[in-house]
Design an enzyme around this catalytic site. Structure first.
Site, PDB file in Angstrom:
ATOM      1  N   LYS A  23       0.844  -1.205   0.000  1.00  8.15           N
ATOM      2  CA  LYS A  23       0.000   0.000   0.000  1.00  8.15           C
ATOM      3  C   LYS A  23       0.875   1.249   0.000  1.00  8.15           C
ATOM      4  O   LYS A  23       0.603   2.214  -0.719  1.00  8.15           O
ATOM      5  CB  LYS A  23      -0.937  -0.022   1.222  1.00  8.15           C
ATOM      6  CG  LYS A  23      -1.997  -1.118   1.143  1.00  8.15           C
ATOM      7  CD  LYS A  23      -2.740  -1.328   2.472  1.00  8.15           C
ATOM      8  CE  LYS A  23      -3.644  -2.553   2.395  1.00  8.15           C
ATOM      9  NZ  LYS A  23      -4.253  -2.877   3.695  1.00  8.15           N
ATOM     10  N   GLN A  45      -4.001  -1.533  10.185  1.00  9.66           N
ATOM     11  CA  GLN A  45      -3.946  -2.824   9.499  1.00  9.66           C
ATOM     12  C   GLN A  45      -4.426  -3.955  10.425  1.00  9.66           C
ATOM     13  O   GLN A  45      -3.974  -4.069  11.561  1.00  9.66           O
ATOM     14  CB  GLN A  45      -2.499  -3.094   9.035  1.00  9.66           C
ATOM     15  CG  GLN A  45      -2.328  -4.387   8.265  1.00  9.66           C
ATOM     16  CD  GLN A  45      -3.073  -4.404   6.932  1.00  9.66           C
ATOM     17  OE1 GLN A  45      -3.076  -3.433   6.187  1.00  9.66           O
ATOM     18  NE2 GLN A  45      -3.737  -5.519   6.636  1.00  9.66           N
ATOM     19  N   ASP A  71     -10.631   2.926   5.215  1.00  5.62           N
ATOM     20  CA  ASP A  71     -10.840   1.476   5.181  1.00  5.62           C
ATOM     21  C   ASP A  71     -12.326   1.117   5.342  1.00  5.62           C
ATOM     22  O   ASP A  71     -12.710  -0.030   5.140  1.00  5.62           O
ATOM     23  CB  ASP A  71     -10.029   0.820   6.314  1.00  5.62           C
ATOM     24  CG  ASP A  71      -9.175  -0.331   5.833  1.00  5.62           C
ATOM     25  OD1 ASP A  71      -9.186  -0.602   4.610  1.00  5.62           O
ATOM     26  OD2 ASP A  71      -8.497  -0.960   6.666  1.00  5.62           O
TER      27      ASP A  71
END
Ligand code: NAP
Length: 296
Positions: free
Chosen positions: A55, A99, A122
């Site tokens: 990413k 994450q 997200d």
């Protein structure tokens, strides 16, 4: 079918999505805005390191500023919340991504709820999940479901009226994908069956699918006899399995037994090279949108 003609090329389609962001990034640049994407990784899970690294690399290629905060595995939840509070208030960060997976002592739902919804690229904040369920386009859609939707639309496959069977009701993929595809909206309007470990006659559900999405995390679960010939198959799973023949003693496989399913599928995503690159592309898309909205 032995050729690759039924493959859905996630790498190529993700590259298109990223290319389309460039003019938007240029417009932001002329206004003096560089989108900023803050990553938070807790612990040293090897897969998480790889995912965040990919990413970061894509962000750098696009000219999106990023920084990864790496916290030790034993970090107290309160410390992580304090970091998110700082990032929430810092105007130079337009997107924040924590994450998964998080260590067991940290309550993931508390963490996701602590990110400002307008920086939650997200899409896991309850407000964004709620907007998704309500069909409100103002929220952020989680990147993997959004990527799967975009991938098939751009591959010329319609969700409209299709019977979609999703294997797995996880909060990251299966559940939000079901919410996305069942909307009365363009690019959706599917009939969705959501299967899980308590589903009876799971193989029968699979055989009725026009589009079968496997997001369980079970290596090569979907076999040829579970797929209707001509069906579209999307393999989301990423599973590391033992393979003494490989240098590291392991290899990655999806949730679909690709070699036996590809010949009978109408279209199928390769794995790797299918859903994974789309997840990253949608994260960049959400970040650009966050920067546009927050600086409008
Ligand atoms: P998760 O939260 O653990 O959910 C797994 C789901 O699969 C659960 O609903 C579980 O059922 C179901 N399941 C597991 N074994 C089953 C079985 N034998 N029969 C029927 N259902 C079963 O997983 P996730 O986070 O959604 O991730 C799923 C997979 O996608 C993982 O392999 C992950 O690595 C991969 N993934 C890939 C990407 C990408 O970008 N490519 C992104 C995210 C995730 P219960 O609910 O009944 O337990």
């Amino acid at each position: 079918m032995t050729s690759s003609s039924n493959l859905i090329d996630g790498r190529a389609i993700a590259a298109q999505v990223l290319e389309e962001l460039r003019p938007r990034l240029e417009r932001l640049r002329t206004r003096g805005v560089q989108p900023g994407l803050a990553f938070v990784r807790v612990g040293e899970d090897p897969a998480s390191r790889v995912y965040v690294g990919r990413k970061e690399k894509t962000a750098a290629e696009l000219g999106i500023r990023s920084h990864t905060h790496v916290l030790p595995e034993a970090t107290p939840e309160s410390e992580l919340l304090a970091l998110l509070d700082r990032l929430n208030r810092d105007d130079s960060w337009h997107g924040i991504l924590v994450q998964a997976p998080l260590p067991r002592h940290i309550r993931a739902e508390r963490i996701y709820a602590a990110i400002r919804p307008d920086k939650d690229v997200d899409g896991f904040h309850p407000v964004n999940m709620g907007r998704l369920l309500l069909g409100d386009p103002g929220g952020f859609v989680p990147c993997t479901p959004a990527g799967i939707q975009e991938l098939l639309v751009r591959a010329g496959i319609s969700w409209e009226g299709a019977h979609v069977v999703i294997l797995g009701r996880g909060n990251i993929v299966g559940k939000p994908l079901a919410a996305l595809l069942c909307q009365k909206a363009p690019r959706a309007n599917a009939t969705v069956t959501l299967c899980h470990s308590a589903t009876r006659n799971l193989a029968e559900h699979c055989r009725r699918a026009d589009i079968l999405v496997a997001a369980m995390g079970v290596p090569e679960f979907v076999r040829a006899d579970m797929v209707r010939p001509g069906a579209v198959v999307v393999d989301v799973g990423v599973n590391r399995v033992a393979d003494p023949a490989r240098p590291g003693g392991t290899r990655l496989v999806g949730d679909v037994a690709f070699a036996e399913v590809q010949p009978l599928a109408g279209r199928i995503t390769p794995n790797p090279g299918g859903v994974g690159p789309m997840t990253i592309a949608m994260l960049m898309h959400n970040t650009v949108r966050a920067a546009e909205t927050l600086t409008a």
